[in-house]
Design a protein around this motif. Structure first.
Motif: not given
Length: 175
Positions: A67, A78, A81, A93, A97
């Motif tokens: 990420v 963000i 990713l 994933g 996060i």
């Protein structure tokens, strides 16, 4: 699986993960993304030096996901990713996060934001499952409008994309 900041000699690995993960977009008609070149290696190195890339490392020491993020005043954005397709579906994933959310919480940053494709199953629908909500276009601040303009300049169809946010909570501090 372990999670940590990327190190300088992993710039090419990050680019390879990005390229491999992008191939999935060809299956939903977004061949321009699948055909795109990976991020510039110098850019990736700068992001690594700034501690703005977290990688997921499997038990044999190989990076399988990352990420990339940036701080935007009171938000962490963000930027990307990516998970290798052979490792998808394992909540890697989601955990990446969560790692960014934990960093944000420790830094006193109250929100995560991202921009993603509205209808691609592993994009907006996925982020909704992770607690993200849509930011309506008229509520985008100057920084997010600038990101949108940069996307358009790169050739992304912003009519198919949406900005989303998730508030950072006390639970995110544990990462």
């Amino acid at each position: 699986m372990s999670y940590r900041f990327a190190v300088p000699d992993e710039a090419e690995v990050v680019r390879a993960i990005e390229y491999e993960a992008a191939q999935r977009f060809a299956t939903v008609g977004l061949t321009g993304i699948a055909d795109a070149r990976p991020m510039n290696v110098d850019f990736v190195r700068r992001k690594i030096e700034a501690s703005e890339i977290i990688v997921a490392v499997n038990d044999t020491g190989n990076c399988v996901a990352f990420v990339m993020f940036a701080r935007l005043a009171k938000r962490f954005y963000i930027e990307e990713l990516d998970v290798l397709t052979t490792w998808s579906g394992r909540r890697i994933g989601a955990r990446l996060i969560d790692e960014v959310a934990a960093l944000a919480r420790r830094a006193g940053v109250p929100q995560l934001v991202l921009s993603t494709f509205r209808d691609v199953p592993w994009n907006a629908p996925y982020y909704r499952r992770l607690g993200f909500s849509v930011i309506e276009s008229e509520r985008l601040d100057a920084k997010l409008r600038a990101i949108r303009a940069a996307h358009v300049a790169r050739g992304l169809d912003e009519t198919k994309r949406v900005f989303m946010y998730r508030d950072v909570t006390a639970a995110d501090a544990t990462g």
